[in-house]
Design a protein around this motif. Structure first.
Motif, PDB file in Angstrom:
ATOM      1  N   VAL A  33      -0.401   9.394   7.051  1.00  0.00           N
ATOM      2  CA  VAL A  33       0.328   9.781   8.267  1.00  0.00           C
ATOM      3  C   VAL A  33       0.362  11.303   8.321  1.00  0.00           C
ATOM      4  O   VAL A  33       0.719  11.940   7.331  1.00  0.00           O
ATOM      5  CB  VAL A  33       1.786   9.266   8.248  1.00  0.00           C
ATOM      6  CG1 VAL A  33       2.516   9.652   9.531  1.00  0.00           C
ATOM      7  CG2 VAL A  33       1.842   7.766   8.022  1.00  0.00           C
ATOM      8  N   MET A  53       0.841  -1.196   0.000  1.00  0.00           N
ATOM      9  CA  MET A  53       0.000   0.000   0.000  1.00  0.00           C
ATOM     10  C   MET A  53       0.884   1.257   0.000  1.00  0.00           C
ATOM     11  O   MET A  53       1.856   1.334   0.736  1.00  0.00           O
ATOM     12  CB  MET A  53      -0.904  -0.020   1.245  1.00  0.00           C
ATOM     13  CG  MET A  53      -1.920   1.074   1.238  1.00  0.00           C
ATOM     14  SD  MET A  53      -3.263   0.937   2.467  1.00  0.00           S
ATOM     15  CE  MET A  53      -2.564   0.020   3.823  1.00  0.00           C
ATOM     16  N   LYS A  80      -2.152   4.650   2.935  1.00  0.00           N
ATOM     17  CA  LYS A  80      -1.920   4.725   4.383  1.00  0.00           C
ATOM     18  C   LYS A  80      -1.537   6.161   4.732  1.00  0.00           C
ATOM     19  O   LYS A  80      -0.506   6.646   4.291  1.00  0.00           O
ATOM     20  CB  LYS A  80      -0.787   3.776   4.773  1.00  0.00           C
ATOM     21  CG  LYS A  80      -0.532   3.705   6.256  1.00  0.00           C
ATOM     22  CD  LYS A  80       0.442   2.581   6.574  1.00  0.00           C
ATOM     23  CE  LYS A  80       0.573   2.378   8.065  1.00  0.00           C
ATOM     24  NZ  LYS A  80       1.330   3.448   8.731  1.00  0.00           N
ATOM     25  N   LYS A 138      -6.268   2.485  -2.063  1.00  0.00           N
ATOM     26  CA  LYS A 138      -6.138   2.540  -0.603  1.00  0.00           C
ATOM     27  C   LYS A 138      -4.757   3.108  -0.255  1.00  0.00           C
ATOM     28  O   LYS A 138      -3.738   2.638  -0.761  1.00  0.00           O
ATOM     29  CB  LYS A 138      -6.301   1.117  -0.046  1.00  0.00           C
ATOM     30  CG  LYS A 138      -6.507   1.060   1.436  1.00  0.00           C
ATOM     31  CD  LYS A 138      -7.922   0.617   1.816  1.00  0.00           C
ATOM     32  CE  LYS A 138      -8.026   0.497   3.340  1.00  0.00           C
ATOM     33  NZ  LYS A 138      -8.796   1.579   3.941  1.00  0.00           N
ATOM     34  N   GLU A 181      -4.094   7.866  17.166  1.00  0.00           N
ATOM     35  CA  GLU A 181      -4.445   7.696  15.759  1.00  0.00           C
ATOM     36  C   GLU A 181      -5.609   8.597  15.373  1.00  0.00           C
ATOM     37  O   GLU A 181      -6.567   8.729  16.125  1.00  0.00           O
ATOM     38  CB  GLU A 181      -4.840   6.241  15.519  1.00  0.00           C
ATOM     39  CG  GLU A 181      -4.486   5.761  14.142  1.00  0.00           C
ATOM     40  CD  GLU A 181      -4.958   4.339  13.949  1.00  0.00           C
ATOM     41  OE1 GLU A 181      -5.529   4.066  12.895  1.00  0.00           O
ATOM     42  OE2 GLU A 181      -4.776   3.530  14.879  1.00  0.00           O
ATOM     43  N   THR A 233       8.967  -0.284   1.741  1.00  0.00           N
ATOM     44  CA  THR A 233       7.922  -0.645   0.781  1.00  0.00           C
ATOM     45  C   THR A 233       8.419  -0.662  -0.665  1.00  0.00           C
ATOM     46  O   THR A 233       7.774  -1.252  -1.534  1.00  0.00           O
ATOM     47  CB  THR A 233       6.748   0.356   0.842  1.00  0.00           C
ATOM     48  OG1 THR A 233       7.246   1.652   0.467  1.00  0.00           O
ATOM     49  CG2 THR A 233       6.141   0.421   2.236  1.00  0.00           C
ATOM     50  N   SER A 277       1.927   5.074   0.857  1.00  0.00           N
ATOM     51  CA  SER A 277       1.729   5.932   2.028  1.00  0.00           C
ATOM     52  C   SER A 277       1.668   7.385   1.596  1.00  0.00           C
ATOM     53  O   SER A 277       2.320   7.782   0.634  1.00  0.00           O
ATOM     54  CB  SER A 277       2.901   5.780   3.007  1.00  0.00           C
ATOM     55  OG  SER A 277       2.822   4.543   3.659  1.00  0.00           O
TER      56      SER A 277
END
Lengths: 269, 269
Positions: A33, A1, A31, A29, B265, A58, A3
């Protein structure tokens, strides 16, 4: 995935809004941060390391959406092994030309304390003090009075309107005390009908929400949910109270729809 | 004064965020107008007329910040006598290339109902049920427990964290009942010290806020404000409870700082 990093020397709220709006266009999708208050060279180097680590782990370059005011810190962060998107950079020059005025970047201008800040806090206190029909005498002060049966989203909506826009929204729940069999506009609301806005829901959805609260109760039963919603929607139509079915809407959407219909002023900006 | 329009076929929240972030770079006063849910040709024509009217009345082209999904509606709105900025347009191609995936624009994807929506509503209910030390038995469930003396911003912060991020934040006020003369960590909080986050303020600011509530009271006096803040800051230091002085920060900034320090989170996105 893949980021995505949302980074800023401020709250990173603008970077999040910008990045999320863009990423939402793609059925991929990601991720996310968020790194807020990256406001020193040391923090910028830490951010850079963190981004590089994701790349190493990754094999894919992370996407960086950033809104830095400090150009040195920006330089450190964007030296990471990543793909950078800086939406301010691209638009500042054309807007500066149009406004005939040089940009004067300053951290915390977007989400810092504005003059209207006390106003928002007052609105939150107002929403809390006038939640759930708890204070029928304060409606004079209300910008808006949300009405609806129990669990149709009145409280979250009034809090959101207060926090985002400084709008004072009271809310009044129709209950058994209002004689649901022959629901009429309560006396306490009659002089404020121009401030009323109704919420309603699918019976299915209301049944689901109420069941989480009191499973198996009459209050949560499909029959009762259907009956109450029918009564209240009849009342809205009869009294020409504007209303929306909030079943498929988020708090943000409900609030935006109410503002669009009522032309209430958004105090925030 | 120049006018800016934030327009979208959805909530216009992204258009507002985008436009406000850009305009905040310039020391120029702008009259903002938000037009949300411009989702039909008729509404687009009305928006267009409204923009043209501002141009006619002021002699200055309004600035339009927009995020339309429907290209026909966008075409109508941007045909107005105005300067248009479309941040999606500019960034979609490079992000599409990077993600190796075509954009699939869809209204309401950014601020619609996501899977985590119930989560946010649960968090709001949690914040309300655990506001102001009202429910000492529920701290197991808390993501965060905000502590501080009365009127230091605990309630707005906990509501904002719930609404924006689905974070369950309880809040506990230190009061005379906690023996302010020798303030210790209350028994009810001891097992949850890893969840505690303290708020504090300038004594001047606290005095101002409390005076609006109970003018002339001992509670609002400078001496009392100073004393309580000193006690509570000593406690934070002694017990190594992270804390921030929120005097010069907005709710957004306080929340972002807490998230940055605690690594909680963000559930929203």
């Amino acid at each position: 995935m893949r980021s995505a990093f949302f980074i800023s020397d401020g709250t990173a709220l603008t970077a999040e809004a910008f990045g999320n709006a863009l990423l939402s266009m793609f059925p991929v999708k990601i991720k996310p941060v968020t790194l807020a208050f990256v406001d020193s060279e040391q923090k910028a180097q830490q951010a850079c390391q963190r981004i590089n680590q994701v790349y190493q782990e990754t094999g894919h370059k992370p996407l960086i959406f950033h809104t830095f005011v400090n150009t040195e810190i920006k330089g450190i962060v964007t030296s990471a092994n990543a793909v950078s998107y800086d939406f301010l950079d691209h638009f500042i020059a054309p807007v500066a030309a149009e406004l005939d005025c040089a940009a004067q970047p300053k951290t915390h201008r977007t989400h810092g304390i504005h003059n209207d800040y006390d106003f928002r806090i007052d609105a939150i206190n107002y929403a809390l003090a006038n939640d759930d029909g708890s204070n029928l005498s304060n409606y004079e002060e209300a910008d808006l009075i949300l009405v609806g049966v129990s669990r149709t989203g009145k409280t979250p909506t009034s809090l959101y309107l207060a926090l985002q826009y400084g709008i004072k929204a009271a809310n009044y729940p129709f209950t058994e005390d209002d004689n649901m069999e022959q629901l009429k506009l309560p006396e306490s609301l009659k002089s404020y009908r121009h401030k009323l806005f109704g919420l309603t829901l699918d019976a299915d959805r209301l049944h689901h929400i109420r069941s989480k609260r009191r499973e198996g109760s009459r209050y949560a039963s499909m029959a009762q949910c259907r009956f109450e919603l029918q009564q209240v929607e009849n009342l809205y139509r009869r009294e020409a109270i504007p209303f929306i079915d909030s079943t498929r809407f988020s708090v943000e959407e409900i609030a935006a729809k109410i503002l669009a219909e009522t032309n209430l002023e958004r105090h925030r900006f």
